[in-house]
Design a protein around this motif. Sequence first.
Motif, short mmCIF file in Angstrom:
data_model
loop_
_atom_site.label_atom_id
_atom_site.label_comp_id
_atom_site.label_asym_id
_atom_site.label_seq_id
_atom_site.Cartn_x
_atom_site.Cartn_y
_atom_site.Cartn_z
N ALA A 7 0.82 -1.21 0.00
CA ALA A 7 0.00 0.00 0.00
C ALA A 7 0.86 1.26 0.00
O ALA A 7 0.44 2.31 -0.51
N SER A 8 2.06 1.17 0.55
CA SER A 8 2.94 2.35 0.59
C SER A 8 3.43 2.74 -0.80
O SER A 8 3.93 3.85 -0.99
N LEU A 9 3.27 1.84 -1.77
CA LEU A 9 3.73 2.11 -3.13
C LEU A 9 2.62 2.69 -4.01
O LEU A 9 2.91 3.25 -5.06
N LEU A 10 1.37 2.52 -3.59
CA LEU A 10 0.25 2.92 -4.45
C LEU A 10 -0.04 4.41 -4.36
O LEU A 10 -0.14 4.97 -3.27
N VAL A 11 -0.22 5.03 -5.52
CA VAL A 11 -0.67 6.43 -5.56
C VAL A 11 -2.02 6.54 -6.26
O VAL A 11 -2.68 7.59 -6.18
N ALA A 12 -2.46 5.47 -6.93
CA ALA A 12 -3.78 5.45 -7.58
C ALA A 12 -4.08 4.01 -7.98
O ALA A 12 -3.15 3.24 -8.28
N TRP A 13 -5.38 3.67 -7.97
CA TRP A 13 -5.74 2.31 -8.37
C TRP A 13 -7.20 2.23 -8.77
O TRP A 13 -7.96 3.19 -8.61
N SER A 14 -7.58 1.08 -9.29
CA SER A 14 -8.95 0.84 -9.73
C SER A 14 -9.78 0.26 -8.59
O SER A 14 -9.26 -0.40 -7.70
N ALA A 15 -11.09 0.48 -8.65
CA ALA A 15 -11.99 0.05 -7.58
C ALA A 15 -12.57 -1.34 -7.82
O ALA A 15 -13.54 -1.72 -7.16
N ASP A 16 -12.02 -2.12 -8.72
CA ASP A 16 -12.62 -3.42 -9.02
C ASP A 16 -12.61 -4.37 -7.83
O ASP A 16 -13.55 -5.13 -7.61
N MET A 17 -11.55 -4.34 -7.01
CA MET A 17 -11.53 -5.21 -5.84
C MET A 17 -12.63 -4.81 -4.87
O MET A 17 -13.36 -5.67 -4.37
N ARG A 18 -12.79 -3.53 -4.61
CA ARG A 18 -13.84 -3.08 -3.70
C ARG A 18 -15.22 -3.41 -4.25
O ARG A 18 -16.12 -3.81 -3.51
N ARG A 19 -15.39 -3.30 -5.56
CA ARG A 19 -16.72 -3.49 -6.16
C ARG A 19 -17.11 -4.96 -6.25
O ARG A 19 -18.27 -5.30 -6.03
N GLN A 20 -16.16 -5.84 -6.56
CA GLN A 20 -16.52 -7.22 -6.83
C GLN A 20 -16.09 -8.21 -5.74
O GLN A 20 -16.55 -9.34 -5.75
N ASP A 21 -15.21 -7.81 -4.85
CA ASP A 21 -14.82 -8.70 -3.76
C ASP A 21 -14.55 -7.86 -2.52
O ASP A 21 -13.42 -7.71 -2.07
N GLU A 22 -15.63 -7.31 -1.97
CA GLU A 22 -15.50 -6.34 -0.88
C GLU A 22 -14.86 -6.96 0.36
O GLU A 22 -14.14 -6.27 1.09
N ARG A 23 -15.08 -8.25 0.57
CA ARG A 23 -14.49 -8.87 1.76
C ARG A 23 -12.98 -8.95 1.64
O ARG A 23 -12.25 -8.68 2.60
N LEU A 24 -12.49 -9.32 0.47
CA LEU A 24 -11.05 -9.34 0.26
C LEU A 24 -10.48 -7.92 0.38
O LEU A 24 -9.42 -7.72 0.98
N TYR A 25 -11.19 -6.97 -0.17
CA TYR A 25 -10.78 -5.57 -0.07
C TYR A 25 -10.68 -5.14 1.39
O TYR A 25 -9.70 -4.50 1.80
#
Length: 388
Positions: A65-83
Amino acid sequence: MKPSSLIGALIAWLFVAAAAPVAAATITVHDIAGRDVTLEAPVKRILLGEGRQLVALALLHPHPASLLVAWSADMRRQDERLYDLYRAKFPLLDRVPFISRGSPDTFSVEQALAAAPDVAILSGGYGPSRRSDDVVHKLEAAGIPVVFIDFVEDPLTNTVPSMRILGRLLGEEARAEQFIAFYQSHMDRITTRLAAAKPAPPNVLMHAHAGHMECCNSPGRVTIGAFIDIAGGHNIAVDVLKQPAGRPSLDETMARGQLSLEYVMARDPDVYVGTGGLHLQALGGLVLGPGVDPATSREDLAKVVSKPGLDGLRAVRTGRVHGIWHLFNNVPFNFLAVEVMAKWFHPDLFKDVDPDESLRELNSRFLPVPLVGTFWISLDPKPAERGR
């Protein structure tokens, strides 16, 4: 200078050298789109075009997470528990902006440029793909290198080189090679034994997103369907669904993957494999994934194959009914899907293979957020069919 002073100066220098950040070096990577990309590494600011590739980063870096500056919301949208599990482990994720809802058409180039990443890592599963020429050109014109990896479209070919690419980008080559050796040893165990034994492949129906739509969406030899052949089965979808010329996007592949119930009944497959996930929880489909109880998944699977047409298939009559987590299609540890299916297709040949143990080793050696839940499931044979 006195010897004591010299020793003190040397010790001080060693401390400074140890604390100094690793200097960036210019490297060239050959990505899975066949492009040579030159950039400075290790990278410190990453844009992820597909959010679920966070899992791949986590296999290699202790603080992805310390490397991320932007990302897509597909994990949150389709696998919220993993997110949520990754958010709990890496709270910094809450500060990383989403620049896409999880599809190529929702990707914001303006937000991507504002994030000023060192590299944009794209894959095409749920974000810009190698066919997104306009996005790639705009990013590169702004001085942002674009590197393609893939665990979705052609996972058998691209998983190992994708992990090697990530290892070079992150300066974690040794860790990447450790994972690749682990991955390859599990894949080789299956392929070597099948090559020696040459068992007859059972006919397999892979029912993608089982229970969500009418029967039967099936992926053919791409995406998650790629694992059937290498596990020793024959996917009945490939006999009628022909892969389009070139490399299809995920949407194109799935749109062309509809089998009629009449065809499925006529082929009467030996083995049924439904794919499922948490994205099907509100849709009445097969639920599998992190935190899911096996009894829930087994009940869902039983409902799916109790529908008219499916309920009379040979696979159902003989108890060869199984379900598998659809997201094995999006992650580098897809060898687990191959192991599981190999046992389903050839139980005697692979009776010593234990996917549960493989998962435990993956969790203990590589995953900072262990996979705990139900990722594969089988129905017990009907009493009259036991022992057949």
